[in-house]
Design a protein around this motif. Structure first.
Motif, PDB file in Angstrom:
ATOM      1  N   ALA A 246       0.849  -1.141  -0.002  1.00  0.00           N
ATOM      2  CA  ALA A 246       0.052  -0.018   0.020  1.00  0.00           C
ATOM      3  C   ALA A 246       0.966   1.113  -0.044  1.00  0.00           C
ATOM      4  CB  ALA A 246      -0.755  -0.020   1.228  1.00  0.00           C
ATOM      5  N   GLN A 247       0.536   2.333  -0.583  1.00  0.00           N
ATOM      6  CA  GLN A 247       1.170   3.659  -0.541  1.00  0.00           C
ATOM      7  C   GLN A 247       1.567   4.062   1.012  1.00  0.00           C
ATOM      8  OE1 GLN A 247      -0.816   7.140  -2.306  1.00  0.00           O
ATOM      9  NE2 GLN A 247       0.449   8.478  -1.176  1.00  0.00           N
ATOM     10  N   ASN A 248       2.866   4.345   0.843  1.00  0.00           N
ATOM     11  CA  ASN A 248       3.420   4.616   2.290  1.00  0.00           C
ATOM     12  C   ASN A 248       3.300   5.983   2.629  1.00  0.00           C
ATOM     13  OD1 ASN A 248       5.173   3.966   4.549  1.00  0.00           O
ATOM     14  ND2 ASN A 248       6.998   3.374   3.276  1.00  0.00           N
ATOM     15  N   VAL A 249       3.419   6.151   4.055  1.00  0.00           N
ATOM     16  CA  VAL A 249       3.001   7.471   4.763  1.00  0.00           C
ATOM     17  C   VAL A 249       4.655   8.149   5.127  1.00  0.00           C
ATOM     18  CG1 VAL A 249       2.196   8.585   6.745  1.00  0.00           C
ATOM     19  CG2 VAL A 249       1.037   6.670   5.602  1.00  0.00           C
ATOM     20  N   TYR A 250       4.658   9.470   4.710  1.00  0.00           N
ATOM     21  CA  TYR A 250       5.995  10.092   4.944  1.00  0.00           C
ATOM     22  C   TYR A 250       5.554  11.361   5.978  1.00  0.00           C
ATOM     23  CZ  TYR A 250       7.630   7.291   1.608  1.00  0.00           C
ATOM     24  OH  TYR A 250       7.989   6.271   0.695  1.00  0.00           O
ATOM     25  N   GLY A 251       6.273  12.013   6.681  1.00  0.00           N
ATOM     26  CA  GLY A 251       6.399  13.148   7.527  1.00  0.00           C
ATOM     27  C   GLY A 251       6.380  12.751   9.022  1.00  0.00           C
ATOM     28  N   LYS A 252       6.340  13.851   9.610  1.00  0.00           N
ATOM     29  CA  LYS A 252       6.628  13.612  11.165  1.00  0.00           C
ATOM     30  C   LYS A 252       5.561  12.637  11.822  1.00  0.00           C
ATOM     31  CE  LYS A 252       3.733  17.583  12.483  1.00  0.00           C
ATOM     32  NZ  LYS A 252       3.613  18.917  13.218  1.00  0.00           N
ATOM     33  N   ASN A 253       4.348  12.288  11.161  1.00  0.00           N
ATOM     34  CA  ASN A 253       3.388  11.521  11.861  1.00  0.00           C
ATOM     35  C   ASN A 253       3.714  10.157  11.610  1.00  0.00           C
ATOM     36  OD1 ASN A 253       2.143  13.766  12.689  1.00  0.00           O
ATOM     37  ND2 ASN A 253       0.733  13.648  10.802  1.00  0.00           N
ATOM     38  N   SER A 254       4.791   9.935  10.724  1.00  0.00           N
ATOM     39  CA  SER A 254       5.086   8.702  10.494  1.00  0.00           C
ATOM     40  C   SER A 254       6.219   8.203  11.193  1.00  0.00           C
ATOM     41  CB  SER A 254       5.332   8.488   8.871  1.00  0.00           C
ATOM     42  OG  SER A 254       6.449   9.102   8.427  1.00  0.00           O
ATOM     43  N   ILE A 255       7.245   8.996  11.734  1.00  0.00           N
ATOM     44  CA  ILE A 255       8.367   8.483  12.506  1.00  0.00           C
ATOM     45  C   ILE A 255       8.082   7.584  13.523  1.00  0.00           C
ATOM     46  CG2 ILE A 255      10.282   9.501  13.805  1.00  0.00           C
ATOM     47  CD1 ILE A 255      10.080  12.081  12.271  1.00  0.00           C
ATOM     48  N   ARG A 256       7.185   7.778  14.405  1.00  0.00           N
ATOM     49  CA  ARG A 256       6.956   6.983  15.504  1.00  0.00           C
ATOM     50  C   ARG A 256       6.510   5.662  15.065  1.00  0.00           C
ATOM     51  NH1 ARG A 256       2.424   8.356  19.713  1.00  0.00           N
ATOM     52  NH2 ARG A 256       1.271   8.198  18.222  1.00  0.00           N
ATOM     53  N   THR A 257       5.488   5.370  13.963  1.00  0.00           N
ATOM     54  CA  THR A 257       5.339   4.232  13.351  1.00  0.00           C
ATOM     55  C   THR A 257       6.652   3.274  12.734  1.00  0.00           C
ATOM     56  OG1 THR A 257       3.111   4.994  12.862  1.00  0.00           O
ATOM     57  CG2 THR A 257       3.853   3.060  11.656  1.00  0.00           C
ATOM     58  N   ARG A 258       7.456   4.242  12.260  1.00  0.00           N
ATOM     59  CA  ARG A 258       8.715   3.551  11.570  1.00  0.00           C
ATOM     60  C   ARG A 258       9.590   2.806  12.482  1.00  0.00           C
ATOM     61  NH1 ARG A 258       9.519   5.184   6.213  1.00  0.00           N
ATOM     62  NH2 ARG A 258       7.993   6.793   5.462  1.00  0.00           N
ATOM     63  N   ILE A 259       9.808   3.800  13.759  1.00  0.00           N
ATOM     64  CA  ILE A 259      10.606   3.240  14.843  1.00  0.00           C
ATOM     65  C   ILE A 259       9.930   1.902  15.414  1.00  0.00           C
ATOM     66  CG2 ILE A 259      11.316   3.883  17.154  1.00  0.00           C
ATOM     67  CD1 ILE A 259      11.634   6.775  16.223  1.00  0.00           C
ATOM     68  N   ARG A 260       8.661   2.095  15.606  1.00  0.00           N
ATOM     69  CA  ARG A 260       7.994   0.894  16.249  1.00  0.00           C
ATOM     70  C   ARG A 260       8.119  -0.302  15.424  1.00  0.00           C
ATOM     71  NH1 ARG A 260       3.262   3.167  17.203  1.00  0.00           N
ATOM     72  NH2 ARG A 260       2.179   2.334  15.342  1.00  0.00           N
ATOM     73  N   GLY A 261       7.998  -0.053  14.216  1.00  0.00           N
ATOM     74  CA  GLY A 261       8.114  -1.221  13.108  1.00  0.00           C
ATOM     75  C   GLY A 261       9.786  -1.751  13.103  1.00  0.00           C
ATOM     76  N   SER A 262      10.490  -1.016  13.356  1.00  0.00           N
ATOM     77  CA  SER A 262      11.798  -1.572  13.498  1.00  0.00           C
ATOM     78  C   SER A 262      12.058  -2.380  14.554  1.00  0.00           C
ATOM     79  CB  SER A 262      12.835  -0.467  13.446  1.00  0.00           C
ATOM     80  OG  SER A 262      12.954   0.422  12.254  1.00  0.00           O
ATOM     81  N   PHE A 263      11.311  -2.132  15.774  1.00  0.00           N
ATOM     82  CA  PHE A 263      11.474  -2.670  16.981  1.00  0.00           C
ATOM     83  C   PHE A 263      10.900  -4.149  16.789  1.00  0.00           C
ATOM     84  CE2 PHE A 263      13.331   0.824  18.897  1.00  0.00           C
ATOM     85  CZ  PHE A 263      14.244   0.320  19.782  1.00  0.00           C
ATOM     86  N   ALA A 264       9.524  -4.048  16.065  1.00  0.00           N
ATOM     87  CA  ALA A 264       8.530  -5.139  15.658  1.00  0.00           C
ATOM     88  C   ALA A 264       9.424  -6.279  15.065  1.00  0.00           C
ATOM     89  CB  ALA A 264       7.542  -4.682  15.109  1.00  0.00           C
ATOM     90  N   LYS A 265      10.142  -5.973  14.087  1.00  0.00           N
ATOM     91  CA  LYS A 265      10.998  -7.006  13.245  1.00  0.00           C
ATOM     92  C   LYS A 265      11.911  -7.765  14.290  1.00  0.00           C
ATOM     93  CE  LYS A 265      10.697  -4.565   8.852  1.00  0.00           C
ATOM     94  NZ  LYS A 265      11.511  -4.086   7.889  1.00  0.00           N
ATOM     95  N   VAL A 266      12.465  -7.109  15.235  1.00  0.00           N
ATOM     96  CA  VAL A 266      13.043  -7.887  16.125  1.00  0.00           C
ATOM     97  C   VAL A 266      11.995  -8.802  16.995  1.00  0.00           C
ATOM     98  CG1 VAL A 266      14.603  -7.618  18.311  1.00  0.00           C
ATOM     99  CG2 VAL A 266      14.968  -5.978  16.349  1.00  0.00           C
ATOM    100  N   LYS A 267      11.169  -8.217  17.436  1.00  0.00           N
ATOM    101  CA  LYS A 267      10.019  -9.197  17.982  1.00  0.00           C
ATOM    102  C   LYS A 267       9.621 -10.251  17.237  1.00  0.00           C
ATOM    103  CE  LYS A 267       7.158  -9.700  21.582  1.00  0.00           C
ATOM    104  NZ  LYS A 267       6.480 -10.998  20.987  1.00  0.00           N
ATOM    105  N   ALA A 268       9.552 -10.108  15.857  1.00  0.00           N
ATOM    106  CA  ALA A 268       9.211 -11.232  14.852  1.00  0.00           C
ATOM    107  C   ALA A 268      10.196 -12.456  15.027  1.00  0.00           C
ATOM    108  CB  ALA A 268       9.083 -10.693  13.747  1.00  0.00           C
TER     109      ALA A 268
END
Length: 221
Positions: free
Chosen positions: A179-201
């Motif tokens: 799906a289309q990605n989201v950019y800007g300041k509102n996406s920073i927290r989601t990107r950080i959380r996603g990086s940690f979620a990959k480690v959790k996976a």
């Protein structure tokens, strides 16, 4: 007095080195895991309907429809758009919406269903998984509850990478439609959380974590 000050500085320097080493180790682990998952799933990701192969079922991964300020969540809208695009291109026949319905007042799958139907998707082509509390649960339940061994995962690229990584471990033949990605300041927290979620996976796989809920089989037909 000088000796006391020296010891204080020494202790502070030692503590600073320990903290720096700890933070550095975390960053290295995050980088290695994220790069590995991205590279290992890159050949299963698609950005257009022309090249993506057909699968009977598309697994639409849930998220909240609205953000904390009550504005429409762009991650949500772009996932709806992607699912509709796939369906209308004839690349999926059914849409399995997997999301969180842990509270009576919070129902991700139902919100998706309502908006998919507004876009012309027939109701009998939409199935809902109310116990997709996390990506692991969504992927595993697609196989163990809904009997799907081959599917198209629908979400943003980084989320698709994680889901595909899990799908491969559970012997599910899957591709991802970005799906289309989201950019800007509102996406920073989601990107950080996603990086940690990959480690959790990765940890979930190492420790053989299973979904909290399974339940009776549901056949998509």
């Amino acid at each position: 007095m000088k000796m006391k000050n020296f010891k204080i500085r020494l202790n502070r320097n030692f503590l600073f080195k320990i903290v720096s080493l700890f933070i550095g180790s975390i960053l290295i682990v995050l980088s290695v895991v994220n790069v590995y998952i991205s590279v290992s799933t890159s050949d299963k990701l698609y950005d257009d309907t022309a090249s993506i192969p057909y699968n009977k079922v598309g697994l639409l991964l849930g998220t909240a429809k609205h953000m904390n300020n009550n504005a429409l969540n762009p991650y949500y809208q772009f996932r709806v758009d992607a699912a509709v695009e796939l369906y209308k291109a004839g690349k999926i026949e059914f849409i399995l919406v997997s999301g969180d319905n842990s509270l009576k007042t919070y129902n991700e799958p139902l919100k998706f269903k309502e908006d998919l139907m507004k876009e012309g998707i027939p109701e009998n082509k939409i199935y809902l998984d109310y116990a997709g509390f996390r990506t692991l649960a969504s992927v595993v339940r697609a196989k163990k509850v809904f009997g799907i061994n081959k599917l198209t995962i629908i979400s943003q690229k980084s989320h698709n990478e994680r889901a595909l990584f899990l799908a491969k471990h559970f012997n599910i033949e899957a591709v991802g439609f970005n799906a289309q990605n989201v950019y800007g300041k509102n996406s920073i927290r989601t990107r950080i959380r996603g990086s940690f979620a990959k480690v959790k996976a990765v940890l979930d796989i190492i420790f053989n974590v299973e979904p909290k809920y399974l339940g009776e089989p549901i056949k998509i037909k």
